[in-house]
Motif scaffolding. Structure first.
Motif, PDB file in Angstrom:
ATOM      1  N   UNK A  82     -14.807 -36.094  -6.955  1.00  0.00           N
ATOM      2  CA  UNK A  82     -13.805 -37.358  -6.761  1.00  0.00           C
ATOM      3  C   UNK A  82     -13.847 -38.120  -8.043  1.00  0.00           C
ATOM      4  N   UNK A  83     -15.027 -38.076  -8.527  1.00  0.00           N
ATOM      5  CA  UNK A  83     -14.951 -38.919  -9.879  1.00  0.00           C
ATOM      6  C   UNK A  83     -14.590 -38.117 -11.151  1.00  0.00           C
ATOM      7  N   UNK A  84     -14.301 -36.867 -11.013  1.00  0.00           N
ATOM      8  CA  UNK A  84     -13.673 -36.258 -12.126  1.00  0.00           C
ATOM      9  C   UNK A  84     -12.312 -36.586 -12.380  1.00  0.00           C
ATOM     10  N   UNK A  85     -12.163 -36.800 -13.771  1.00  0.00           N
ATOM     11  CA  UNK A  85     -10.862 -37.146 -13.980  1.00  0.00           C
ATOM     12  C   UNK A  85      -9.630 -36.055 -13.533  1.00  0.00           C
ATOM     13  N   UNK A  86      -8.681 -36.447 -13.003  1.00  0.00           N
ATOM     14  CA  UNK A  86      -7.584 -35.647 -12.575  1.00  0.00           C
ATOM     15  C   UNK A  86      -7.927 -35.022 -11.311  1.00  0.00           C
ATOM     16  N   UNK A  87      -8.941 -35.232 -10.680  1.00  0.00           N
ATOM     17  CA  UNK A  87      -9.521 -34.292  -9.530  1.00  0.00           C
ATOM     18  C   UNK A  87      -8.539 -34.581  -8.147  1.00  0.00           C
ATOM     19  N   UNK A 138     -22.250 -29.762   2.264  1.00  0.00           N
ATOM     20  CA  UNK A 138     -23.471 -29.829   1.446  1.00  0.00           C
ATOM     21  C   UNK A 138     -23.273 -28.939  -0.030  1.00  0.00           C
ATOM     22  N   UNK A 139     -22.101 -28.380   0.160  1.00  0.00           N
ATOM     23  CA  UNK A 139     -21.992 -27.537  -1.345  1.00  0.00           C
ATOM     24  C   UNK A 139     -21.548 -28.105  -2.618  1.00  0.00           C
ATOM     25  N   UNK A 140     -20.925 -29.346  -2.165  1.00  0.00           N
ATOM     26  CA  UNK A 140     -20.204 -30.066  -3.456  1.00  0.00           C
ATOM     27  C   UNK A 140     -20.151 -31.653  -2.948  1.00  0.00           C
ATOM     28  N   UNK A 141     -20.058 -32.455  -3.835  1.00  0.00           N
ATOM     29  CA  UNK A 141     -19.876 -34.059  -3.763  1.00  0.00           C
ATOM     30  C   UNK A 141     -18.742 -34.217  -2.530  1.00  0.00           C
ATOM     31  N   UNK A 142     -17.668 -33.440  -2.699  1.00  0.00           N
ATOM     32  CA  UNK A 142     -16.508 -33.617  -1.666  1.00  0.00           C
ATOM     33  C   UNK A 142     -15.537 -32.274  -1.532  1.00  0.00           C
ATOM     34  N   UNK A 143     -15.176 -32.217  -0.511  1.00  0.00           N
ATOM     35  CA  UNK A 143     -14.487 -30.876  -0.026  1.00  0.00           C
ATOM     36  C   UNK A 143     -13.380 -31.457   0.918  1.00  0.00           C
ATOM     37  N   UNK A 144     -12.096 -30.604   0.718  1.00  0.00           N
ATOM     38  CA  UNK A 144     -11.147 -30.730   1.865  1.00  0.00           C
ATOM     39  C   UNK A 144     -10.979 -29.564   2.578  1.00  0.00           C
ATOM     40  N   UNK A 145     -10.647 -29.520   3.917  1.00  0.00           N
ATOM     41  CA  UNK A 145     -10.326 -28.531   4.379  1.00  0.00           C
ATOM     42  C   UNK A 145      -8.917 -28.438   5.331  1.00  0.00           C
ATOM     43  N   UNK A 146      -8.113 -27.303   5.295  1.00  0.00           N
ATOM     44  CA  UNK A 146      -7.026 -27.208   5.680  1.00  0.00           C
ATOM     45  C   UNK A 146      -6.836 -25.867   6.799  1.00  0.00           C
ATOM     46  N   UNK A 180      -5.972 -23.431 -10.466  1.00  0.00           N
ATOM     47  CA  UNK A 180      -6.317 -24.867 -10.616  1.00  0.00           C
ATOM     48  C   UNK A 180      -7.875 -25.030 -10.693  1.00  0.00           C
ATOM     49  N   UNK A 181      -8.483 -23.866 -11.022  1.00  0.00           N
ATOM     50  CA  UNK A 181      -9.965 -23.861 -11.289  1.00  0.00           C
ATOM     51  C   UNK A 181     -10.691 -24.644 -10.437  1.00  0.00           C
ATOM     52  N   UNK A 182     -10.281 -24.135  -9.104  1.00  0.00           N
ATOM     53  CA  UNK A 182     -11.252 -24.741  -8.015  1.00  0.00           C
ATOM     54  C   UNK A 182     -12.055 -23.825  -7.157  1.00  0.00           C
ATOM     55  N   UNK A 183     -13.045 -24.251  -6.801  1.00  0.00           N
ATOM     56  CA  UNK A 183     -14.016 -23.433  -5.858  1.00  0.00           C
ATOM     57  C   UNK A 183     -13.450 -23.339  -4.592  1.00  0.00           C
ATOM     58  N   UNK A 184     -13.176 -22.311  -3.984  1.00  0.00           N
ATOM     59  CA  UNK A 184     -12.731 -22.445  -2.301  1.00  0.00           C
ATOM     60  C   UNK A 184     -13.567 -21.359  -1.598  1.00  0.00           C
ATOM     61  N   UNK A 185     -13.433 -21.669  -0.334  1.00  0.00           N
ATOM     62  CA  UNK A 185     -13.923 -21.107   0.648  1.00  0.00           C
ATOM     63  C   UNK A 185     -12.954 -20.637   1.766  1.00  0.00           C
ATOM     64  N   UNK A 186     -12.987 -19.522   2.322  1.00  0.00           N
ATOM     65  CA  UNK A 186     -12.236 -19.415   3.286  1.00  0.00           C
ATOM     66  C   UNK A 186     -12.996 -18.605   4.687  1.00  0.00           C
ATOM     67  N   UNK A 187     -12.580 -19.182   5.906  1.00  0.00           N
ATOM     68  CA  UNK A 187     -13.397 -18.541   7.159  1.00  0.00           C
ATOM     69  C   UNK A 187     -12.360 -18.821   8.212  1.00  0.00           C
ATOM     70  N   UNK A 188     -12.535 -18.544   9.428  1.00  0.00           N
ATOM     71  CA  UNK A 188     -11.517 -18.820  10.609  1.00  0.00           C
ATOM     72  C   UNK A 188     -11.243 -17.699  11.484  1.00  0.00           C
ATOM     73  N   UNK A 189     -10.435 -18.180  12.327  1.00  0.00           N
ATOM     74  CA  UNK A 189     -10.046 -17.426  13.449  1.00  0.00           C
ATOM     75  C   UNK A 189      -8.881 -16.086  12.809  1.00  0.00           C
ATOM     76  N   UNK A 190      -9.289 -15.358  12.230  1.00  0.00           N
ATOM     77  CA  UNK A 190      -8.640 -14.112  11.580  1.00  0.00           C
ATOM     78  C   UNK A 190      -7.622 -13.269  12.621  1.00  0.00           C
ATOM     79  N   UNK A 191      -8.467 -13.200  13.890  1.00  0.00           N
ATOM     80  CA  UNK A 191      -7.857 -12.474  14.854  1.00  0.00           C
ATOM     81  C   UNK A 191      -6.542 -12.852  15.436  1.00  0.00           C
ATOM     82  N   UNK A 192      -6.255 -14.329  15.113  1.00  0.00           N
ATOM     83  CA  UNK A 192      -4.957 -14.864  15.400  1.00  0.00           C
ATOM     84  C   UNK A 192      -4.293 -15.606  14.151  1.00  0.00           C
ATOM     85  N   UNK A 193      -4.686 -15.168  12.958  1.00  0.00           N
ATOM     86  CA  UNK A 193      -4.260 -15.424  11.635  1.00  0.00           C
ATOM     87  C   UNK A 193      -4.431 -16.876  11.395  1.00  0.00           C
TER      88      UNK A 193
END
Length: 459
Positions: free
Chosen positions: A384-389, A330-338, A361-374
């Motif tokens: 996605x409508x932004x040129x070059x995004x 809900x924080x942006x039009x689109x996100x990818x998560x790896x 790359x001038x990208x807003x990012x967020x990190x969370x996860x299972x840090x105890x196992x890396x």
């Protein structure tokens, strides 16, 4: 193009017409998972038993029909979506707990059983099934096994593969293969069970699983430790794992994730980000001692700690953790998560490099996860409508995987490869390894009908 329509009567003869679905209205909900959208399957087939799965696979193998086994569709990499005309095998009707052995501490279940239902049932018997994916209330045990799902308790207890003792798998030609055993030890033959766990439905259809259980912990305690920045969070993880205390889970949450959770209406009771969310379990007196020791250790490196006062507070905090992925949508039009994973010793370095990459790359990012196992869940947001995004996002993904591998990590900690990570798999696996993997695929599935094209890049 294959004329799928003529196979309706054959499928109905095995499953009954009510369990053979076709048409856009009934089949369209199966064209996507949690992240990836593909094509609508030609048929959705809903078997209710192992013999019915065998019957379906014999028909598909005889006629060369692509078939994709699917659980609840909670995956994140497109592992159970169609890239071309295919039959979808919906395993959700096969959801029984077949046998629970409280003495040997094992349980035999069907693949469509919801993970949380298994957890609840065995806990009522004084036992415990530790693997706990964030989507435990929706995902299936069979899907967990197909992707070797991790989860929130992997630090102490490990992941799905550590609990699968044996399988009943229907092969591409309809033959039934039984792997493993019900005993804790056994070294007869190759470890075919482990081969199928994590194979993403490319070698066979997992129908039944024999799982190892442990005794239910007497007590659980949740602690949060807030730090000045994400690198100090990583230091906190190192200090915890160097201590005599082994928590069941150590989760990391950054400021952006906390903002998303609070915006969604969840209350983390004054916890500030970035923070570590820690769960301890075991005998009550031991857990109390461990909590006091961790409080001392983390306070010394500048953390502000807080312990949930009761089970209700603890549940609310963990519920907030489970909704992070959806809240970030809900924080942006689109996100990818790896989901990448690195050795704990490389955690701080990796987090710093991810931050620098996002800034470059001038990208807003967020990190969370299972840090105890890396295992880190790295999210980036874009329009996605932004040129070059789109090109910028692909540059980010490639660079993320490269820095992960350079730090001794892996491009997929728990979600699998599926479609989305397929172009990058050769960066991690050698040519020799890829050849051997393809040879195994051809051995188990000579006609290439099982989840075709997934995982392995085409030559």
């Amino acid at each position: 193009m294959t004329d799928f329509a003529k196979y309706f009567d054959s499928f109905a003869g095995v499953l009954g017409a009510d369990n053979v679905w076709r048409g856009e209205r009934e089949c369209a909900p199966y064209n996507h998972d949690n992240k990836i959208t593909g094509l609508t399957p030609i048929y959705v087939l809903r078997p209710g038993s192992v013999p019915e799965v065998q019957g379906v696979m014999r028909i598909c193998n005889e006629h060369g029909l692509p078939v994709i086994a699917r659980g609840a569709g909670t995956g994140n990499v497109g592992g159970a979506v169609c890239e071309g005309p295919a039959v979808m095998l919906d395993m959700m009707r096969m959801d029984r707990i077949i046998a629970l052995d409280s003495v040997s501490m094992t349980v035999k279940v069907e693949a469509g059983l919801i993970t949380q239902k298994l957890q609840t049932t065995v806990e009522e018997a004084g036992l415990f099934y530790p693997p706990d994916p964030a989507s435990a209330d929706a995902c299936t045990i069979g899907g967990n096994a197909a992707t070797n799902a991790g989860g929130l308790r992997a630090v102490k207890y490990g992941v799905t593969k550590d609990y699968v003792l044996g399988l009943r798998v229907v092969l591409a030609d309809g033959r039934l293969l039984e792997t493993g055993r019900a005993t804790r030890k056994g070294v007869v033959g190759y470890d075919l069970t482990s081969l199928f766990v994590g194979s993403e439905g490319t070698l066979g259809v997992i129908c039944e699983l024999t799982l190892k259980l442990v005794r239910r912990p007497d007590c659980r305690k949740t602690m949060a430790a807030s730090f000045m920045d994400i690198e100090h969070c990583a230091e906190g993880v190192e200090k915890i794992l160097q201590s005599p205390v082994l928590p069941s889970g150590i989760e990391m949450v950054d400021e952006y994730c906390l903002a998303a959770v609070e915006r969604s209406g969840k209350d983390l009771r004054g916890i500030t980000a970035p923070f570590l969310l820690i769960e301890l379990d075991g005998r009550k007196n031991v857990v109390e001692e461990e909590a006091a020791l961790l409080d001392e250790i983390l306070t010394k490196i500048g953390a502000k700690t807080r312990v949930a006062e009761n089970e209700k507070q603890s549940r609310e905090i963990w519920d907030a953790r489970r909704v992070i992925s959806d809240a970030l949508k809900e924080m942006a039009p689109k996100k990818i998560a790896e989901d990448v994973a690195v050795p704990i010793s490389a955690l701080a370095k990796t987090l710093g490099e991810i931050e620098q990459l996002a800034k470059r790359l001038a990208l807003q990012h967020a990190v969370y996860g299972h840090a105890g196992d890396g295992n880190l869940h790295v999210n980036v947001f874009f329009d996605p409508d932004e040129q070059g995004a789109p090109e910028k996002i692909e540059e980010f993904r490639g660079a993320l995987f490269d820095l992960t591998l350079d730090n001794g990590g892996t491009i997929s900690g728990e979600h699998g490869v599926g479609i989305s990570k397929r172009p990058f798999i050769a960066r991690e696996l050698s040519a020799v390894s890829l050849d051997l993997h393809r040879s195994m695929k051809e051995l188990f599935d000579p006609r290439g009908i099982l989840n075709p094209g997934k995982i392995w890049p085409r030559k």
